[in-house]
Motif scaffolding. Structure first.
Motif, mmCIF file in Angstrom:
data_model
loop_
_atom_site.group_PDB
_atom_site.id
_atom_site.type_symbol
_atom_site.label_atom_id
_atom_site.label_comp_id
_atom_site.label_asym_id
_atom_site.label_seq_id
_atom_site.Cartn_x
_atom_site.Cartn_y
_atom_site.Cartn_z
ATOM 1 N N VAL A 106 -1.195 -17.450 5.241
ATOM 2 C CA VAL A 106 -1.748 -16.138 5.586
ATOM 3 C C VAL A 106 -0.608 -15.138 5.652
ATOM 4 O O VAL A 106 0.450 -15.424 6.219
ATOM 5 N N VAL A 107 -0.825 -13.942 5.086
ATOM 6 C CA VAL A 107 0.183 -12.887 5.150
ATOM 7 C C VAL A 107 -0.492 -11.568 5.506
ATOM 8 O O VAL A 107 -1.579 -11.267 5.008
ATOM 9 N N GLU A 108 0.126 -10.807 6.396
ATOM 10 C CA GLU A 108 -0.427 -9.501 6.778
ATOM 11 C C GLU A 108 -0.084 -8.470 5.714
ATOM 12 O O GLU A 108 1.017 -8.469 5.173
ATOM 13 N N VAL A 109 -1.035 -7.573 5.465
ATOM 14 C CA VAL A 109 -0.884 -6.615 4.368
ATOM 15 C C VAL A 109 0.346 -5.723 4.551
ATOM 16 O O VAL A 109 0.985 -5.320 3.574
ATOM 17 N N GLY A 110 0.713 -5.444 5.801
ATOM 18 C CA GLY A 110 1.859 -4.569 6.048
ATOM 19 C C GLY A 110 3.182 -5.284 6.223
ATOM 20 O O GLY A 110 4.205 -4.647 6.479
ATOM 21 N N SER A 111 3.185 -6.608 6.062
ATOM 22 C CA SER A 111 4.388 -7.398 6.339
ATOM 23 C C SER A 111 5.332 -7.442 5.142
ATOM 24 O O SER A 111 4.892 -7.537 3.995
ATOM 25 N N PRO A 112 6.651 -7.443 5.391
ATOM 26 C CA PRO A 112 7.599 -7.642 4.290
ATOM 27 C C PRO A 112 7.451 -9.013 3.639
ATOM 28 O O PRO A 112 7.864 -9.211 2.494
ATOM 29 N N ASP A 113 6.850 -9.969 4.349
ATOM 30 C CA ASP A 113 6.629 -11.308 3.782
ATOM 31 C C ASP A 113 5.688 -11.287 2.583
ATOM 32 O O ASP A 113 5.635 -12.265 1.822
ATOM 33 N N LEU A 114 4.942 -10.205 2.423
ATOM 34 C CA LEU A 114 4.037 -10.078 1.268
ATOM 35 C C LEU A 114 4.777 -10.358 -0.033
ATOM 36 O O LEU A 114 4.242 -10.966 -0.959
ATOM 37 N N PHE A 115 6.042 -9.954 -0.075
ATOM 38 C CA PHE A 115 6.832 -10.062 -1.317
ATOM 39 C C PHE A 115 7.231 -11.506 -1.642
ATOM 40 O O PHE A 115 7.790 -11.754 -2.706
ATOM 41 N N LEU A 116 6.930 -12.439 -0.740
ATOM 42 C CA LEU A 116 7.229 -13.850 -0.993
ATOM 43 C C LEU A 116 6.184 -14.517 -1.883
ATOM 44 O O LEU A 116 6.391 -15.626 -2.361
ATOM 45 N N TYR A 117 5.058 -13.843 -2.090
ATOM 46 C CA TYR A 117 3.923 -14.465 -2.771
ATOM 47 C C TYR A 117 3.600 -13.736 -4.073
ATOM 48 O O TYR A 117 3.283 -12.543 -4.045
ATOM 49 N N PRO A 118 3.632 -14.415 -5.212
ATOM 50 C CA PRO A 118 3.304 -13.749 -6.478
ATOM 51 C C PRO A 118 1.812 -13.465 -6.640
ATOM 52 O O PRO A 118 1.428 -12.605 -7.431
ATOM 53 N N TYR A 119 0.984 -14.194 -5.882
ATOM 54 C CA TYR A 119 -0.477 -14.005 -5.919
ATOM 55 C C TYR A 119 -0.974 -13.977 -4.487
ATOM 56 O O TYR A 119 -0.660 -14.864 -3.687
ATOM 57 N N VAL A 120 -1.758 -12.924 -4.156
ATOM 58 C CA VAL A 120 -2.348 -12.804 -2.830
ATOM 59 C C VAL A 120 -3.850 -12.582 -2.989
ATOM 60 O O VAL A 120 -4.298 -11.826 -3.859
ATOM 61 N N TYR A 121 -4.611 -13.255 -2.132
ATOM 62 C CA TYR A 121 -6.076 -13.288 -2.189
ATOM 63 C C TYR A 121 -6.656 -12.562 -0.982
ATOM 64 O O TYR A 121 -6.278 -12.839 0.162
ATOM 65 N N LEU A 122 -7.548 -11.615 -1.239
ATOM 66 C CA LEU A 122 -8.210 -10.870 -0.155
ATOM 67 C C LEU A 122 -9.713 -11.082 -0.281
ATOM 68 O O LEU A 122 -10.290 -10.854 -1.354
ATOM 69 N N THR A 123 -10.341 -11.503 0.821
ATOM 70 C CA THR A 123 -11.780 -11.715 0.803
ATOM 71 C C THR A 123 -12.390 -11.274 2.125
ATOM 72 O O THR A 123 -11.687 -10.837 3.034
ATOM 73 N N GLY A 124 -13.713 -11.381 2.233
ATOM 74 C CA GLY A 124 -14.426 -11.024 3.455
ATOM 75 C C GLY A 124 -15.790 -10.431 3.142
ATOM 76 O O GLY A 124 -16.140 -10.196 1.990
#
Length: 200
Positions: free
Chosen positions: A47-65
């Motif tokens: 899990v990664v928060e949208v505003g986190s610098p950790d976002l850049f660690l993931y080449p693919y991010v999935y958003l659902t709901g």
């Protein structure tokens, strides 16, 4: 983390929507990709928060709901920077997300509009072929499944699967009791999205 493993993640956002849904979806998709495409994806449910610098660690991010999504100004700027820098966002409408996510993505790319991708787009023609575009996994309103994209300077930075519900098809079979054929369609389309995100 095992040597060379690539991490993918689910995006956590504010607004009260159930970003945490589909617990088994990404691990199952990663396992499928590793088996059929010889990728080396980490199968943890990251899990990664949208505003986190950790976002850049993931080449693919999935958003659902199913419900409300709210991006702060910082969230929107961070997501924009991530996508411009080469990241890839897959938004998967789990029914009821549409009205919220379109508004929030306008904060990220005010200059862009979602465009429906034609059936000959490469995302539908990776290892698995989908000549009629997105598969329909859950019925919802009976509308056709549609794949939309945000294209920034010629690159697809965000793919939005609408009225399809791919993530539910990635879930453990026991959760929705989807037919195996539907689950395979969902996993194959998910693998195509991963393949496209990693190689475009």
């Amino acid at each position: 983390m095992a040597q060379g493993q690539i991490k993918i993640a689910k995006m956590k956002y504010d607004g009260g929507g159930d970003w945490y849904g589909n617990k088994t979806a990404l691990p199952n998709l990663a396992q499928f990709c590793n088996q059929y495409m010889r990728t080396n994806l980490d199968t943890d449910d990251e899990v990664v928060e949208v505003g986190s610098p950790d976002l850049f660690l993931y080449p693919y991010v999935y958003l659902t709901g199913h419900g409300n999504v709210v991006f702060s100004q910082n969230d929107a700027q961070n997501l924009r920077n991530y996508l411009i820098a080469g990241g890839f966002l897959h938004i998967d409408d789990n029914y009821g997300l549409d009205q919220f996510i379109r508004l929030e993505m306008k904060k990220v790319f005010p200059e862009l509009e979602f465009v429906e991708l034609p059936f000959d787009h490469p995302i539908y023609h990776q290892q698995f072929k989908f000549p009629n575009g997105l598969p329909k996994i859950h019925e919802h309103d009976g509308k056709p499944a549609q794949g939309f994209g945000l294209i920034y300077e010629g690159r697809l930075v965000c793919f939005y699967s609408y009225e399809s519900d791919l993530g539910n098809g990635w879930e453990d079979q026991i959760i929705y009791n989807d037919p195996q054929s539907k689950r395979q369609e969902a996993l194959r389309m998910g693998a195509n999205i991963i393949s496209y995100a990693f190689t475009q």
